[in-house]
Design a protein around this motif. Structure first.
Motif, PDB file in Angstrom:
ATOM      1  N   GLN A  37      49.683  64.554  66.010  1.00 22.43           N
ATOM      2  CA  GLN A  37      49.332  63.426  66.872  1.00 22.43           C
ATOM      3  C   GLN A  37      50.315  63.269  68.021  1.00 22.43           C
ATOM      4  OE1 GLN A  37      49.269  60.426  63.819  1.00 22.43           O
ATOM      5  NE2 GLN A  37      47.027  60.462  63.633  1.00 22.43           N
ATOM      6  N   ARG A  38      51.592  63.530  67.762  1.00 23.67           N
ATOM      7  CA  ARG A  38      52.588  63.377  68.821  1.00 23.67           C
ATOM      8  C   ARG A  38      52.442  64.430  69.907  1.00 23.67           C
ATOM      9  NH1 ARG A  38      56.171  62.482  64.503  1.00 23.67           N
ATOM     10  NH2 ARG A  38      57.086  64.560  64.785  1.00 23.67           N
ATOM     11  N   HIS A  39      52.095  65.686  69.510  1.00 20.79           N
ATOM     12  CA  HIS A  39      52.159  66.792  70.461  1.00 20.79           C
ATOM     13  C   HIS A  39      50.797  67.289  70.937  1.00 20.79           C
ATOM     14  CE1 HIS A  39      56.473  67.164  69.821  1.00 20.79           C
ATOM     15  NE2 HIS A  39      56.252  67.117  68.516  1.00 20.79           N
ATOM     16  N   PHE A  40      49.710  66.918  70.240  1.00 21.93           N
ATOM     17  CA  PHE A  40      48.414  67.467  70.616  1.00 21.93           C
ATOM     18  C   PHE A  40      47.373  66.392  70.914  1.00 21.93           C
ATOM     19  CE2 PHE A  40      49.095  71.950  69.887  1.00 21.93           C
ATOM     20  CZ  PHE A  40      50.191  71.962  69.038  1.00 21.93           C
ATOM     21  N   THR A  41      47.791  65.131  70.999  1.00 20.99           N
ATOM     22  CA  THR A  41      46.851  64.061  71.324  1.00 20.99           C
ATOM     23  C   THR A  41      47.402  63.204  72.447  1.00 20.99           C
ATOM     24  OG1 THR A  41      47.780  62.472  69.736  1.00 20.99           O
ATOM     25  CG2 THR A  41      46.075  63.976  68.919  1.00 20.99           C
ATOM     26  N   LYS A  42      46.494  62.430  73.055  1.00 20.50           N
ATOM     27  CA  LYS A  42      46.863  61.458  74.072  1.00 20.50           C
ATOM     28  C   LYS A  42      46.092  60.167  73.811  1.00 20.50           C
ATOM     29  CE  LYS A  42      48.490  64.130  78.014  1.00 20.50           C
ATOM     30  NZ  LYS A  42      48.369  64.319  79.475  1.00 20.50           N
ATOM     31  N   PRO A  43      46.653  59.003  74.265  1.00 20.17           N
ATOM     32  CA  PRO A  43      45.963  57.733  74.022  1.00 20.17           C
ATOM     33  C   PRO A  43      44.675  57.625  74.827  1.00 20.17           C
ATOM     34  CG  PRO A  43      47.881  57.403  75.415  1.00 20.17           C
ATOM     35  CD  PRO A  43      47.942  58.813  74.943  1.00 20.17           C
ATOM     36  N   VAL A  44      43.646  57.046  74.191  1.00 22.65           N
ATOM     37  CA  VAL A  44      42.383  56.808  74.887  1.00 22.65           C
ATOM     38  C   VAL A  44      42.487  55.558  75.751  1.00 22.65           C
ATOM     39  CG1 VAL A  44      39.919  56.367  74.574  1.00 22.65           C
ATOM     40  CG2 VAL A  44      41.116  57.936  73.033  1.00 22.65           C
ATOM     41  N   ASP A  45      42.975  54.460  75.151  1.00 19.96           N
ATOM     42  CA  ASP A  45      43.207  53.214  75.874  1.00 19.96           C
ATOM     43  C   ASP A  45      44.622  53.254  76.447  1.00 19.96           C
ATOM     44  OD1 ASP A  45      42.523  49.718  75.061  1.00 19.96           O
ATOM     45  OD2 ASP A  45      43.534  50.616  76.801  1.00 19.96           O
ATOM     46  N   LYS A  46      44.763  53.068  77.747  1.00 19.48           N
ATOM     47  CA  LYS A  46      46.055  53.184  78.403  1.00 19.48           C
ATOM     48  C   LYS A  46      46.938  51.959  78.201  1.00 19.48           C
ATOM     49  CE  LYS A  46      44.923  57.171  80.003  1.00 19.48           C
ATOM     50  NZ  LYS A  46      45.526  58.387  79.439  1.00 19.48           N
ATOM     51  N   GLU A  79      49.557  52.599  72.922  1.00 16.20           N
ATOM     52  CA  GLU A  79      49.841  53.997  73.246  1.00 16.20           C
ATOM     53  C   GLU A  79      50.162  54.829  72.014  1.00 16.20           C
ATOM     54  OE1 GLU A  79      52.813  56.696  76.068  1.00 16.20           O
ATOM     55  OE2 GLU A  79      52.918  54.498  76.105  1.00 16.20           O
ATOM     56  N   TYR A  80      50.866  54.254  71.064  1.00 11.67           N
ATOM     57  CA  TYR A  80      51.290  55.001  69.883  1.00 11.67           C
ATOM     58  C   TYR A  80      50.539  54.586  68.624  1.00 11.67           C
ATOM     59  CZ  TYR A  80      55.022  56.596  72.895  1.00 11.67           C
ATOM     60  OH  TYR A  80      55.721  57.170  73.913  1.00 11.67           O
ATOM     61  N   VAL A  81      49.375  53.991  68.789  1.00 18.59           N
ATOM     62  CA  VAL A  81      48.522  53.657  67.654  1.00 18.59           C
ATOM     63  C   VAL A  81      47.651  54.877  67.349  1.00 18.59           C
ATOM     64  CG1 VAL A  81      46.710  52.134  66.796  1.00 18.59           C
ATOM     65  CG2 VAL A  81      48.534  51.221  68.258  1.00 18.59           C
ATOM     66  N   SER A  82      47.710  55.368  66.121  1.00 18.68           N
ATOM     67  CA  SER A  82      47.039  56.623  65.782  1.00 18.68           C
ATOM     68  C   SER A  82      45.534  56.555  66.015  1.00 18.68           C
ATOM     69  CB  SER A  82      47.330  57.001  64.328  1.00 18.68           C
ATOM     70  OG  SER A  82      46.876  55.983  63.448  1.00 18.68           O
ATOM     71  N   GLN A  83      44.928  55.374  65.763  1.00 18.60           N
ATOM     72  CA  GLN A  83      43.487  55.251  65.950  1.00 18.60           C
ATOM     73  C   GLN A  83      43.089  55.336  67.421  1.00 18.60           C
ATOM     74  OE1 GLN A  83      45.367  53.333  64.173  1.00 18.60           O
ATOM     75  NE2 GLN A  83      44.589  53.250  62.057  1.00 18.60           N
ATOM     76  N   ASN A  84      44.048  55.155  68.314  1.00 21.43           N
ATOM     77  CA  ASN A  84      43.769  55.170  69.747  1.00 21.43           C
ATOM     78  C   ASN A  84      44.035  56.529  70.378  1.00 21.43           C
ATOM     79  OD1 ASN A  84      43.150  53.948  72.319  1.00 21.43           O
ATOM     80  ND2 ASN A  84      45.354  53.958  72.756  1.00 21.43           N
ATOM     81  N   ARG A  85      44.415  57.513  69.573  1.00 22.31           N
ATOM     82  CA  ARG A  85      44.781  58.819  70.131  1.00 22.31           C
ATOM     83  C   ARG A  85      43.726  59.864  69.776  1.00 22.31           C
ATOM     84  NH1 ARG A  85      50.049  58.702  71.988  1.00 22.31           N
ATOM     85  NH2 ARG A  85      50.123  60.982  72.088  1.00 22.31           N
ATOM     86  N   ARG A  86      43.446  60.764  70.715  1.00 19.80           N
ATOM     87  CA  ARG A  86      42.459  61.818  70.536  1.00 19.80           C
ATOM     88  C   ARG A  86      43.047  63.155  70.992  1.00 19.80           C
ATOM     89  NH1 ARG A  86      40.836  58.125  68.294  1.00 19.80           N
ATOM     90  NH2 ARG A  86      38.767  57.125  68.346  1.00 19.80           N
ATOM     91  N   PHE A  87      42.587  64.230  70.317  1.00 19.61           N
ATOM     92  CA  PHE A  87      43.042  65.565  70.718  1.00 19.61           C
ATOM     93  C   PHE A  87      42.577  65.881  72.137  1.00 19.61           C
ATOM     94  CE2 PHE A  87      44.153  69.939  70.512  1.00 19.61           C
ATOM     95  CZ  PHE A  87      43.128  70.628  71.137  1.00 19.61           C
ATOM     96  N   THR A  88      43.443  66.555  72.894  1.00 22.13           N
ATOM     97  CA  THR A  88      43.093  66.970  74.247  1.00 22.13           C
ATOM     98  C   THR A  88      43.809  68.267  74.584  1.00 22.13           C
ATOM     99  OG1 THR A  88      43.225  66.410  76.593  1.00 22.13           O
ATOM    100  CG2 THR A  88      44.926  65.489  75.162  1.00 22.13           C
ATOM    101  N   PHE A  89      43.141  69.108  75.333  1.00 25.52           N
ATOM    102  CA  PHE A  89      43.753  70.357  75.769  1.00 25.52           C
ATOM    103  C   PHE A  89      44.823  70.125  76.826  1.00 25.52           C
ATOM    104  CE2 PHE A  89      41.457  73.438  73.440  1.00 25.52           C
ATOM    105  CZ  PHE A  89      40.163  72.964  73.281  1.00 25.52           C
ATOM    106  N   ARG A  90      44.911  68.891  77.327  1.00 27.91           N
ATOM    107  CA  ARG A  90      45.911  68.585  78.348  1.00 27.91           C
ATOM    108  C   ARG A  90      47.208  68.080  77.736  1.00 27.91           C
ATOM    109  NH1 ARG A  90      43.063  64.858  82.725  1.00 27.91           N
ATOM    110  NH2 ARG A  90      45.108  65.185  83.711  1.00 27.91           N
ATOM    111  N   SER A  91      47.283  67.994  76.414  1.00 28.56           N
ATOM    112  CA  SER A  91      48.532  67.586  75.775  1.00 28.56           C
ATOM    113  C   SER A  91      49.564  68.692  75.928  1.00 28.56           C
ATOM    114  CB  SER A  91      48.289  67.296  74.295  1.00 28.56           C
ATOM    115  OG  SER A  91      47.861  68.465  73.626  1.00 28.56           O
TER     116      SER A  91
END
Length: 545
Positions: free
Chosen positions: A117-126, A131-143
């Motif tokens: 989650q720290r290195h391969f996801t980014k927050p959906v809600d800015k 920002e660091y709520v796990s439910q708010n983070r999604r995998f992205t190729f831009r991580s």
């Protein structure tokens, strides 16, 4: 319910009571555009309670933190001009002061995230709070983790591309793709650095076999008129067809000397062979001796030569092309492999109804028992196509094994079959050679394809016993395209006296005589049930196996 205390801590701004006394801008004068259109200097002193030239106080106390926004000086609606535009900074554009409590909460949330989650996801809600709520983070190729993995994969791919480019630029250092054909099938330099293959003889020296005796290698081959493709009319300058068997020698396995026809080790081929010379020039022996093999017999240290030649039997040979061969033997007059050899007047193998027999290979087992392996030349009576046997129905071309009596010239029992062609072999398998590895594994080398085409190659199979069963290796040992070779095949193997193994073989090259089969050399390295070629940088020092 009691009212909240003035000293209660607000979740976003700390204390509920605020006192704002201005931004610290030491010794600066900010230009403020007045109501009358004139500019006047507004000195700002740290801790000042109000700002001159305005109607709003900068000191206030409120229960609502948002009331801070209304206490800022009113912004003029008159557009600043010139340098004043850059010197005038609206207070409403300043960032909110840092909030330690929020940063602490974010840090605590960040520690709860997994590595992924720290290195391969980014927050959906800015929202900074989420920002660091796990439910708010999604995998992205831009991580940054995804980008790092992509960079590593790109480097690996780039390395493969570079390696491929080098293999093309340095063809003698690596194997070419299977089935590729060199544009100019000429021998590589005899001492190409990095290549395990050395060019030994650039004359027509087909089906070579090799033995080692008293510090000298002796190589024997089919007569030099055999199997030349695109042969020119003028061949008198090459001792063409004069020897039944060719012989070459070397003391280091690197430099070879081809002896002329006066050193023919088999001047007489025996009464069972077709005698005489051909009538159409260039005249060559009708015996057409192929693939000689030599081994020393333990009983008297003399050498036995096995060879195949055209059988003297006109009736059974009619309609065959070429005439069928059978296998015979000859014994050296002295304890030298150079001969001359005296032939016996009987054959060891002569299955004329199956196409004849060719390519004898001598082998001495660990108990000194002698064997002769050979090919039943079934494609000689095939129904046409490449090498006479690619049109249905295809004819078997099995490799047989004949146990010999101690004299080396008398059969001991009936032959047994070791291997036969399969669809992947094309028209045939032939040119057997048996080797017992240092680990006690029996290796059967053989060629498949057609010697007149790029399909010809060197394969091998392994077994726990000399009689089998033999299991084929997955890939050829040598094939067209490897180190610029064209149609390599028909090997001979001998111990080098130092625990290693030397191998000779032929491959097609362009020469003044036409497309000939020149001799090449290499060393073998055995590993369990596999074998590979390797470069020879040494010389022999003792008697070979």
């Amino acid at each position: 319910m009691s009212s909240p205390s003035d000293d209660a801590v607000h979740p976003h701004y700390g204390s509920r009571k605020h006192s704002f006394t201005g931004y610290p801008m030491s010794n600066m004068a900010q230009r403020q555009h007045g109501q009358d259109g004139t500019d006047e200097s507004i000195p700002l002193t740290p801790g000042a309670g109000h700002m001159e030239g305005t109607n709003s106080t900068l000191s206030h106390s409120t229960e609502d933190p948002k009331a801070m926004d209304t206490s800022y000086p009113a912004r003029s609606h008159t557009k600043p001009v010139g340098l004043l535009r850059h010197l005038t900074t609206p207070f409403t554009s300043r960032p909110a002061p840092a909030v330690p409590a929020l940063r602490h909460a974010q840090t605590m949330e960040a520690t709860k995230l997994t590595f992924f989650q720290r290195h391969f996801t980014k927050p959906v809600d800015k929202d900074p709070e989420k920002e660091y709520v796990s439910q708010n983070r999604r995998f992205t190729f831009r991580s940054h983790g995804s980008l790092l993995v992509a960079a590593i994969m790109l480097l690996i791919i780039l390395g493969g591309v570079i390696e491929g480019a080098l293999s093309v630029a340095l063809p003698h250092r690596s194997r070419a793709p299977a089935g590729s054909t060199p544009q100019n099938p000429t021998p590589p330099p005899p001492n190409s650095l990095g290549s395990p293959i050395r060019a030994a003889l650039d004359d027509n020296f087909p089906d070579p076999d090799v033995t080692f005796h008293n510090g000298t290698y002796y190589a024997f081959a089919t007569n030099n008129a055999a199997g030349i493709i695109q042969r020119p009319d003028n061949t008198t300058g090459y001792d063409y067809g004069s020897s039944n068997v060719q012989i070459a020698t070397s003391t280091d396995f690197l430099t070879w000397h081809l002896l002329n026809s006066t050193h023919d080790p088999l001047p007489d081929v025996g009464d069972w062979v077709i005698p005489g010379m051909t009538e159409i020039p260039p005249k060559i022996p009708k015996a057409n001796v192929w693939a000689p093999a030599v081994i020393q017999r333990p009983s008297d240290n003399k050498f036995i030569m096995y060879y195949s030649a055209n059988k003297r039997n006109g009736t059974e040979a009619e309609g065959r092309h070429p005439p069928p061969h059978c296998i015979g033997s000859a014994i050296s007059r002295t304890a030298s492999p150079a001969g001359p050899y005296d032939p016996l007047n009987n054959t060891l193998a002569c299955p004329l109804d199956q196409g004849g027999a060719i390519d004898p290979a001598a082998f001495k087992d660990k108990d000194s028992t002698l064997y002769v392996a050979y090919k039943v030349d079934g494609n000689n009576i095939g129904h046409g196509g490449l090498c006479g046997n690619t049109k249905a129905p295809l004819v078997p071309t099995p490799i047989m094994l004949q146990r010999m009596a101690p004299d080396g010239v008398t059969n001991d029992g009936a032959p047994i079959q070791l291997l036969d062609r399969i669809a992947a072999d094309g028209p045939l398998i032939e040119a057997p050679a048996l080797v017992l590895s240092p680990a006690g594994v029996y290796f059967l080398f053989y060629s498949s394809g057609c010697t007149r085409s790029p399909s010809y190659n060197v394969n091998y199979a392994t077994a726990p016993s000399v009689t089998g069963p033999y299991t084929r290796a997955g890939d050829p040992l040598l094939q067209t395209g490897d180190w610029d070779l064209l149609a390599p095949g028909s090997v001979g193997v001998v111990g080098d006296g130092r625990g290693g193994y030397d191998m000779v073989f032929h491959a097609r090259v362009a020469a003044p005589q036409g497309r000939i089969r020149a001799m090449f050399t290499t060393k073998l390295k055995f590993e369990g049930h596999s074998v590979e070629v390797e470069r020879d940088n040494g010389t022999a020092t003792a008697a070979g196996a």
